[in-house]
Design a protein around this motif. Structure first.
Motif, PDB file in Angstrom:
ATOM      1  N   GLU A 139       1.222  -4.204  -0.390  1.00 58.89           N
ATOM      2  CA  GLU A 139       0.329  -3.717   0.675  1.00 58.89           C
ATOM      3  C   GLU A 139       0.075  -2.216   0.531  1.00 58.89           C
ATOM      4  O   GLU A 139      -1.034  -1.736   0.763  1.00 58.89           O
ATOM      5  CB  GLU A 139       0.933  -3.982   2.061  1.00 58.89           C
ATOM      6  N   LEU A 140       1.132  -1.495   0.149  1.00 64.88           N
ATOM      7  CA  LEU A 140       0.957  -0.054  -0.052  1.00 64.88           C
ATOM      8  C   LEU A 140      -0.030   0.196  -1.190  1.00 64.88           C
ATOM      9  O   LEU A 140      -0.915   1.039  -1.093  1.00 64.88           O
ATOM     10  CB  LEU A 140       2.296   0.614  -0.376  1.00 64.88           C
ATOM     11  N   ILE A 217      10.919   5.104   5.232  1.00 65.26           N
ATOM     12  CA  ILE A 217      10.909   5.045   3.764  1.00 65.26           C
ATOM     13  C   ILE A 217      12.354   5.010   3.247  1.00 65.26           C
ATOM     14  O   ILE A 217      12.681   4.253   2.344  1.00 65.26           O
ATOM     15  CB  ILE A 217      10.205   6.276   3.164  1.00 65.26           C
TER      16      ILE A 217
ATOM     17  N   ARG B  54       3.630   3.447  14.068  1.00 68.20           N
ATOM     18  CA  ARG B  54       3.875   2.498  12.974  1.00 68.20           C
ATOM     19  C   ARG B  54       3.781   1.057  13.431  1.00 68.20           C
ATOM     20  O   ARG B  54       3.504   0.168  12.636  1.00 68.20           O
ATOM     21  CB  ARG B  54       5.212   2.778  12.296  1.00 68.20           C
ATOM     22  N   THR B  59       2.612  -2.464   6.622  1.00 64.10           N
ATOM     23  CA  THR B  59       3.578  -1.701   5.835  1.00 64.10           C
ATOM     24  C   THR B  59       2.899  -0.675   4.934  1.00 64.10           C
ATOM     25  O   THR B  59       3.338   0.472   4.839  1.00 64.10           O
ATOM     26  CB  THR B  59       4.406  -2.633   4.938  1.00 64.10           C
ATOM     27  N   GLY B  60       1.804  -1.116   4.307  1.00 66.21           N
ATOM     28  CA  GLY B  60       1.088  -0.196   3.426  1.00 66.21           C
ATOM     29  C   GLY B  60       0.672   1.037   4.185  1.00 66.21           C
ATOM     30  O   GLY B  60       0.877   2.169   3.741  1.00 66.21           O
ATOM     31  N   ARG B  62       1.945   2.174   6.942  1.00 66.86           N
ATOM     32  CA  ARG B  62       3.123   2.951   7.375  1.00 66.86           C
ATOM     33  C   ARG B  62       3.617   3.879   6.295  1.00 66.86           C
ATOM     34  O   ARG B  62       3.861   5.065   6.518  1.00 66.86           O
ATOM     35  CB  ARG B  62       4.277   1.999   7.696  1.00 66.86           C
ATOM     36  N   ILE B  63       3.776   3.321   5.084  1.00 65.22           N
ATOM     37  CA  ILE B  63       4.281   4.155   3.989  1.00 65.22           C
ATOM     38  C   ILE B  63       3.283   5.268   3.707  1.00 65.22           C
ATOM     39  O   ILE B  63       3.651   6.435   3.532  1.00 65.22           O
ATOM     40  CB  ILE B  63       4.500   3.331   2.705  1.00 65.22           C
ATOM     41  N   ALA B  64       1.994   4.887   3.705  1.00 66.15           N
ATOM     42  CA  ALA B  64       0.974   5.891   3.417  1.00 66.15           C
ATOM     43  C   ALA B  64       0.964   6.957   4.510  1.00 66.15           C
ATOM     44  O   ALA B  64       0.773   8.139   4.233  1.00 66.15           O
ATOM     45  CB  ALA B  64      -0.390   5.223   3.303  1.00 66.15           C
TER      46      ALA B  64
END
Lengths: 263, 371
Positions: A139-140, A217, B54, B59-60, B62-64
């Motif tokens: 997804e990231l 993270i 968040r 998830t993508g 969130r990390i970004a």
């Protein structure tokens, strides 16, 4: 050559020398608030990993940077280019592990390691909880495909083809974190699919883990795992929340670094 | 009173604007959202306020947010045009977001403000473009791989053909030297010998072509070549020996020792000469000229015969162009392609003139006079 490849900047004076290494996402500007607070008593070295910030994009080699080892080799070269017997490596996020690999590779170059928000493995594995599963990392990668964050595709070849014309590399909007999307993707893969748990026990120098709360993270348990597995380590829980205390709480981070290095 | 009220209801504009508004505390906790956004998400203010951002992001995202957006906001105070997917009970709401930090006079971070535009169609369109790009790239990669395989095959084939042909050539050489051949036998051997020379040339062309296509360009061994004239004379002598029936004339006047690859230039001349002998009128002479001007080296070959049509001239130096429909051909049509490659590799060019007066192929390269 290494100076321009990694866009090395040196300022401040004092001993030891602090070498700051940025993580996945932005570039050396991530460390500026902390570094500026320490420049009165330490020599500061900032740099960009190849592919990030104002590093030399023509030095980017897909195979070399497919794993953290490639970045660690660069850190060893950067450390070697700084002529000092007292070098403390400060790595944020994935750079904590890059620093660990560099110290294992060349123990004589580093006096201490300071890891801010480290994680030896981001993806869950059996009893080990890294915080993510593979689907989430995909997804990231999808987010990165959809967001080039100010990177203009037309710039890529211009910069790559004209290393002697730095004006072509002038920053655009959103540019602190702008990276060639392909490189961002590679770095995301190298970061989030890494597994350096087995390397922790080989870290040859005293190590400080600085841990935030509510860091999605690098969760607290992961930071503790690192501290438990690195032989000569200390663990400090920061007041700061989130993954980037170097930006959100530079006073606290600078203070913790000063204290550890001086004690 | 008539006409519309000129004052806009700003509170209503905030709540019901055609975009979503979201305000975050410095720790990324949601402190306020407008009605438009709540409507998209099908939530009440109570559901959302106090929650961390968040919770709204995949998830993508969130990390970004942690690795890119939050740092960017701190560093430059704003981030524009971020593609995000907001998560809610009924699925994902694709949006484009702008964000900026509200700071006080002493630069303390008070809020992060986000403006969100619903962007279903736009995001779908972008995704389609992205997929098309990925597909096109993978197809191109596949084609490249296949082409490379074919060219490797050609290279291997050319290489493997060399040895048997070399053995035949050694055989004809032995026969030529033998004293007990009759006149007729000698003619046959001479003919076989020249055919073998032509075969070797074709094989060399194929291999040069394959090498060029496989990324290693025609390789040059640049050196001052005081013996260039002798190399060229040898090529002419060989052609004369192979075709005793033809009238080959030459004028070689090279004064300086030109920096070049003499073997490659010999190969070039050999290709041009063999073309001229093939296509030129058999009862007219072929003229070879090699001269140095003040700063250039020129090597030209001229033959008489039917001019090359203009449309053929255009593609003459492309591989597999066989000067179409002129008949009487052999070979793959690589000769002129390689000639052109050799000229280019020397920093020079090929010139062609073809009319009733004859056809001339001329190589022009800068003659860097070597010390």
């Amino acid at each position: 050559m290494i100076e321009s490849r990694n866009n090395i900047r040196t300022f401040g004076s004092g001993s030891p020398t602090l070498l700051f290494s940025h993580g996945f996402g932005c570039d050396q500007s991530m460390w500026e608030p902390v570094a500026n607070r320490l420049a009165d008593s330490f020599r500061i070295v900032l740099f960009d990993h190849v592919g990030a910030g104002r590093s030399d994009l023509s030095a980017y080699d897909k195979a070399k940077y497919a794993s953290l080892d490639g970045y660690a080799r660069d850190v060893v070269e950067v450390a070697r280019s700084i002529d000092t017997p007292d070098l403390v490596f400060v790595g944020h996020s994935v750079s904590a592990m890059i620093g660990a690999l560099a110290a294992i590779e060349a123990p004589d170059l580093f006096k201490q390691l300071i890891m801010v928000g480290p994680s030896p493995r981001y993806i869950d594995d059996g009893d080990y909880s890294g915080g993510f599963d593979e689907q989430q990392i995909e997804e990231l990668l999808e987010f990165l495909d959809n967001n080039h964050l100010g990177w203009s595709a037309a710039m890529g070849p211009a910069i790559m083809g004209n290393p002697d014309r730095p004006e072509l590399g002038e920053r655009l909007t959103n540019s602190f974190c702008s990276t060639d999307p392909d490189i961002a993707r590679d770095f995301a893969r190298a970061t989030f699919f890494s597994d350096n748990r087995a390397d922790l026990s080989a870290v040859p120098v005293p190590t400080l883990v600085l841990q935030c709360s509510e860091d999605i993270i690098a969760p607290v348990e992961v930071g503790k795992y690192v501290a438990e597995n690195v032989p000569d380590s200390s663990f400090v829980q920061l007041e700061a929340t989130g993954h980037c205390p170097n930006l959100s709480a530079p006073d606290e981070v600078a203070q913790a670094i000063r204290h550890y290095v001086r004690s | 009173m008539s006409g519309p009220d000129p004052t806009e209801d700003l509170l209503d504009l905030y709540e019901n604007a055609p975009c979503g508004y979201l305000s975050l505390a410095p720790d990324s906790t949601i402190v306020r959202a407008n009605r438009t956004l709540l409507g998209w998400l099908d939530l009440s203010a109570d559901d959302l306020v106090g929650k961390p951002l968040r919770d709204l992001l995949g998830t993508g995202g969130r990390i970004a947010y942690e690795t890119h957006l939050a740092p960017l906001l701190r560093l430059q105070g704003f981030v524009y045009e971020i593609a995000l997917d907001l998560r809610c009970d009924h699925g994902l709401v694709p949006v484009i977001a702008n964000a900026s930090e509200k700071r006080d006079e002493s630069d303390n971070h008070l809020f992060t403000r986000l403006t969100l535009f619903r962007a279903e169609d736009r995001r779908k369109y972008e995704r389609n473009l992205l997929e098309a790009k990925i597909r096109a790239e993978s197809e191109a990669e596949q084609r490249d791989r296949e082409a490379e395989l074919r060219e490797q095959f050609i290279a291997v084939l050319g290489h493997d053909l060399r040895n048997p042909v070399a053995a035949l050539k050694a055989g004809t050489d032995l026969l030529k030297d033998s004293g007990n051949l009759g006149t007729e036998d000698r003619e046959i051997v001479t003919f076989m010998d020249s055919t073998l020379d032509r075969s070797i040339e074709l094989i060399n062309n194929v291999m040069d072509f394959a090498r060029g296509r496989l990324g290693s360009d025609i390789s040059l061994d640049l050196q001052p070549a005081p013996d260039l004239d002798r190399k060229l004379e040898t090529v002419i002598a060989e052609a004369k020996a192979a075709r005793p029936d033809r009238d080959i004339r030459s004028e070689i006047a090279i004064d300086t020792s030109v920096e070049c690859d003499p073997d490659r230039l010999a190969q070039l001349l050999s290709n041009l000469l063999s073309n001229a002998l093939h296509h030129g009128r058999h009862d007219a002479p072929v003229m070879v000229k090699a001269i140095t001007t003040r700063d250039e080296l020129e090597v030209s070959v001229t033959n008489s015969g039917t001019p090359i049509p203009a449309n053929v001239l255009e593609t003459l130096f492309q591989p597999f162009d066989r000067g179409s429909k002129q008949g009487n051909h052999d070979g793959l049509g690589l000769g002129l392609f390689i000639v052109d490659q050799i000229a280019t590799a020397h920093g020079g060019r090929m010139e062609v003139v073809s009319d009733e007066g004859g056809t001339t192929f001329k190589l022009v390269i800068p003659s860097k006079e070597s010390e």
